[in-house]
Motif scaffolding. Sequence first.
Motif, PDB file in Angstrom:
ATOM      1  N   ALA A  84       1.159   9.431   5.445  1.00 35.31           N
ATOM      2  CA  ALA A  84       0.452   8.309   5.556  1.00 35.31           C
ATOM      3  C   ALA A  84      -1.083   8.316   5.534  1.00 35.31           C
ATOM      4  CB  ALA A  84       1.071   7.412   6.985  1.00 35.31           C
ATOM      5  N   VAL A  85      -1.176   9.300   6.723  1.00 30.36           N
ATOM      6  CA  VAL A  85      -2.769   9.709   7.253  1.00 30.36           C
ATOM      7  C   VAL A  85      -3.472   9.794   6.202  1.00 30.36           C
ATOM      8  CG1 VAL A  85      -3.747  11.265   8.569  1.00 30.36           C
ATOM      9  CG2 VAL A  85      -2.031  10.212   9.906  1.00 30.36           C
ATOM     10  N   ALA A  86      -2.633  10.708   5.176  1.00 33.31           N
ATOM     11  CA  ALA A  86      -3.326  11.389   3.624  1.00 33.31           C
ATOM     12  C   ALA A  86      -4.059  10.104   3.177  1.00 33.31           C
ATOM     13  CB  ALA A  86      -2.520  12.510   2.852  1.00 33.31           C
ATOM     14  N   ILE A  87      -2.977   8.958   2.509  1.00 34.00           N
ATOM     15  CA  ILE A  87      -2.831   7.896   1.398  1.00 34.00           C
ATOM     16  C   ILE A  87      -3.444   6.929   2.340  1.00 34.00           C
ATOM     17  CG2 ILE A  87      -1.265   6.558  -0.028  1.00 34.00           C
ATOM     18  CD1 ILE A  87       0.807   8.427   0.584  1.00 34.00           C
ATOM     19  N   PHE A  88      -3.882   6.943   3.409  1.00 33.08           N
ATOM     20  CA  PHE A  88      -4.485   5.017   3.726  1.00 33.08           C
ATOM     21  C   PHE A  88      -5.302   5.613   4.625  1.00 33.08           C
ATOM     22  CE2 PHE A  88       0.642   4.660   3.579  1.00 33.08           C
ATOM     23  CZ  PHE A  88       0.218   3.742   2.043  1.00 33.08           C
ATOM     24  N   MET A  89      -5.736   6.925   5.039  1.00 35.17           N
ATOM     25  CA  MET A  89      -7.237   6.917   6.119  1.00 35.17           C
ATOM     26  C   MET A  89      -7.214   7.804   5.401  1.00 35.17           C
ATOM     27  SD  MET A  89      -6.675   4.470   8.010  1.00 35.17           S
ATOM     28  CE  MET A  89      -7.471   5.424   9.484  1.00 35.17           C
ATOM     29  N   VAL A  90      -7.283   8.769   4.606  1.00 32.79           N
ATOM     30  CA  VAL A  90      -8.388   9.436   4.637  1.00 32.79           C
ATOM     31  C   VAL A  90      -8.454   9.267   2.294  1.00 32.79           C
ATOM     32  CG1 VAL A  90      -8.231  11.969   3.062  1.00 32.79           C
ATOM     33  CG2 VAL A  90      -7.225  11.650   5.866  1.00 32.79           C
ATOM     34  N   LEU A 100     -12.752   7.748  -1.592  1.00 33.83           N
ATOM     35  CA  LEU A 100     -13.366   6.534  -2.065  1.00 33.83           C
ATOM     36  C   LEU A 100     -14.548   6.361  -2.058  1.00 33.83           C
ATOM     37  CD1 LEU A 100      -9.604   5.399  -3.938  1.00 33.83           C
ATOM     38  CD2 LEU A 100     -11.208   7.342  -5.047  1.00 33.83           C
ATOM     39  N   SER A 101     -14.578   5.538  -1.130  1.00 33.21           N
ATOM     40  CA  SER A 101     -15.900   5.038  -0.563  1.00 33.21           C
ATOM     41  C   SER A 101     -16.414   5.332  -0.733  1.00 33.21           C
ATOM     42  CB  SER A 101     -15.638   4.117   0.412  1.00 33.21           C
ATOM     43  OG  SER A 101     -15.261   5.532   1.489  1.00 33.21           O
ATOM     44  N   SER A 102     -16.243   7.370   0.230  1.00 32.62           N
ATOM     45  CA  SER A 102     -17.993   8.055   0.020  1.00 32.62           C
ATOM     46  C   SER A 102     -17.851   8.245  -1.250  1.00 32.62           C
ATOM     47  CB  SER A 102     -16.929   9.628   0.029  1.00 32.62           C
ATOM     48  OG  SER A 102     -17.385   9.370   1.634  1.00 32.62           O
ATOM     49  N   LEU A 103     -17.664   7.885  -2.681  1.00 24.20           N
ATOM     50  CA  LEU A 103     -18.167   8.420  -4.280  1.00 24.20           C
ATOM     51  C   LEU A 103     -19.265   7.224  -4.293  1.00 24.20           C
ATOM     52  CD1 LEU A 103     -14.890   9.290  -5.688  1.00 24.20           C
ATOM     53  CD2 LEU A 103     -16.612  10.825  -5.051  1.00 24.20           C
ATOM     54  N   THR A 152     -18.014   1.449   5.163  1.00 23.38           N
ATOM     55  CA  THR A 152     -16.906   1.195   5.855  1.00 23.38           C
ATOM     56  C   THR A 152     -15.795   0.037   5.315  1.00 23.38           C
ATOM     57  OG1 THR A 152     -17.967   2.546   7.870  1.00 23.38           O
ATOM     58  CG2 THR A 152     -16.030   1.332   8.034  1.00 23.38           C
ATOM     59  N   VAL A 153     -16.632  -1.009   4.935  1.00 20.49           N
ATOM     60  CA  VAL A 153     -15.814  -2.412   4.914  1.00 20.49           C
ATOM     61  C   VAL A 153     -15.203  -2.397   3.003  1.00 20.49           C
ATOM     62  CG1 VAL A 153     -15.990  -4.834   4.205  1.00 20.49           C
ATOM     63  CG2 VAL A 153     -17.444  -3.936   6.224  1.00 20.49           C
ATOM     64  N   ILE A 154     -16.141  -1.531   2.478  1.00 17.09           N
ATOM     65  CA  ILE A 154     -14.940  -1.609   1.670  1.00 17.09           C
ATOM     66  C   ILE A 154     -14.103  -0.373   1.332  1.00 17.09           C
ATOM     67  CG2 ILE A 154     -15.442  -0.258  -1.058  1.00 17.09           C
ATOM     68  CD1 ILE A 154     -18.518  -1.018  -1.196  1.00 17.09           C
ATOM     69  N   GLU A 155     -14.116   0.409   2.091  1.00 22.95           N
ATOM     70  CA  GLU A 155     -13.088   1.725   2.338  1.00 22.95           C
ATOM     71  C   GLU A 155     -11.897   0.437   2.760  1.00 22.95           C
ATOM     72  OE1 GLU A 155     -12.148   5.214   5.656  1.00 22.95           O
ATOM     73  OE2 GLU A 155     -14.574   4.696   5.170  1.00 22.95           O
ATOM     74  N   THR A 207      -5.793  -2.924  -0.549  1.00 25.45           N
ATOM     75  CA  THR A 207      -5.104  -3.184  -2.208  1.00 25.45           C
ATOM     76  C   THR A 207      -4.479  -1.169  -1.826  1.00 25.45           C
ATOM     77  OG1 THR A 207      -7.667  -3.732  -2.374  1.00 25.45           O
ATOM     78  CG2 THR A 207      -5.955  -2.321  -4.038  1.00 25.45           C
ATOM     79  N   ILE A 208      -4.240  -0.281  -1.279  1.00 25.22           N
ATOM     80  CA  ILE A 208      -3.170   0.807  -1.612  1.00 25.22           C
ATOM     81  C   ILE A 208      -1.956   0.351  -0.970  1.00 25.22           C
ATOM     82  CG2 ILE A 208      -2.902   3.182  -1.072  1.00 25.22           C
ATOM     83  CD1 ILE A 208      -5.665   4.267  -0.995  1.00 25.22           C
ATOM     84  N   PHE A 209      -1.848   0.254   0.172  1.00 25.32           N
ATOM     85  CA  PHE A 209      -1.384  -0.296   0.909  1.00 25.32           C
ATOM     86  C   PHE A 209      -0.204  -1.778  -0.312  1.00 25.32           C
ATOM     87  CE2 PHE A 209       0.583  -3.670   4.011  1.00 25.32           C
ATOM     88  CZ  PHE A 209       2.281  -2.829   4.190  1.00 25.32           C
ATOM     89  N   ILE A 210      -1.469  -2.616  -0.791  1.00 27.62           N
ATOM     90  CA  ILE A 210       0.167  -3.823  -1.182  1.00 27.62           C
ATOM     91  C   ILE A 210       0.252  -3.602  -2.647  1.00 27.62           C
ATOM     92  CG2 ILE A 210      -0.254  -5.735  -2.569  1.00 27.62           C
ATOM     93  CD1 ILE A 210      -2.845  -6.580  -0.658  1.00 27.62           C
ATOM     94  N   LEU A 211      -0.098  -2.738  -3.212  1.00 26.53           N
ATOM     95  CA  LEU A 211       0.146  -1.821  -4.701  1.00 26.53           C
ATOM     96  C   LEU A 211       1.345  -0.821  -4.848  1.00 26.53           C
ATOM     97  CD1 LEU A 211      -3.427  -0.880  -6.896  1.00 26.53           C
ATOM     98  CD2 LEU A 211      -2.098  -2.245  -6.816  1.00 26.53           C
TER      99      LEU A 211
END
Length: 312
Positions: A117-123, A128-131, A143-146, A152-156
Amino acid sequence: MKSSNIGGQAVLEGIMMKHGNEYSVAVRKPDGEICVTKNTYRSITGKLEGLTKIPFVRGMFNFVDSMVLGIKTLTYSASFYDEEEEEKELTEEETAKKEKKEKWMMGGAVAFSIVAAVAIFMVLPYILSSLLKPLIPSYQTRTVIEGFVRITIFILYVLLISRMEDIQRTFMYHGAEHKCINCIEHGLPLTVENVRISSRQHKRCGTSFLFFVLAISILLLMIVQVESPLMRVVVRIALLPVIAGISYEVLKLAGRSDNAVINFFSKPGLAIQKITTKEPDDSMIEVAIQAVEAVFDWRTYEAENFHVGEEL
């Protein structure tokens, strides 16, 4: 509406309900019979169980406790549907070894779930936002985009698993759980008919808790800023107990308040519950009712809070 402080979760072809330290599991067996068991749960904090009662501290411990109990009861419900059943009775030594093995497996499952969960929903959302840094220099904006990427990942993820047949039935039992609690907390006798017309959405649901975690993380991560990319990952992990603590208190407040502001911030979580709960059939409602009645005296609760008469 006064909170009943009863909660639970759906398991395989059944419901787990918890009130205080007592919990029950009701499962519809393959032969159609409903099997109900009742037990006492001891927090992972052991002798420091008082930690689960301290505001803003209890959130993380209660979250892990709910995961441990959830996996334990899910494993128990699945045992009714094992294709290969043991034909011989186990000795005390064999039983002890089996219980020890199950305990280690449960601990491993909880640990893996937390790490994943930490890897998928936090890291992952941070990476992705750092790109976007060459295009969006502002850390606050990224940070807002992140945060929105995280949501979005959670809902998907929820939408993806909701397509699985077994998960669809589990979501129906999840709906039955919510309907029972709503039925009680609105002063209606706990019958199949009354549960059927009750809402399948509830503000104290774990789905809403997870949404609060994702949303509150946006605000905290905008406040706590560090320069090193590695430290930013560390900060996101380190802040999880704080985020969980705040989210838990918000969830508790939402569960006992009909304040317009609280209701407004509860709407996104309730909307996601339209995915994680489905309308149950009457047989599922019957299972949920038996799970409730094993650990909660709803008649006394309704008499005290709704002045319901002897007809209950």
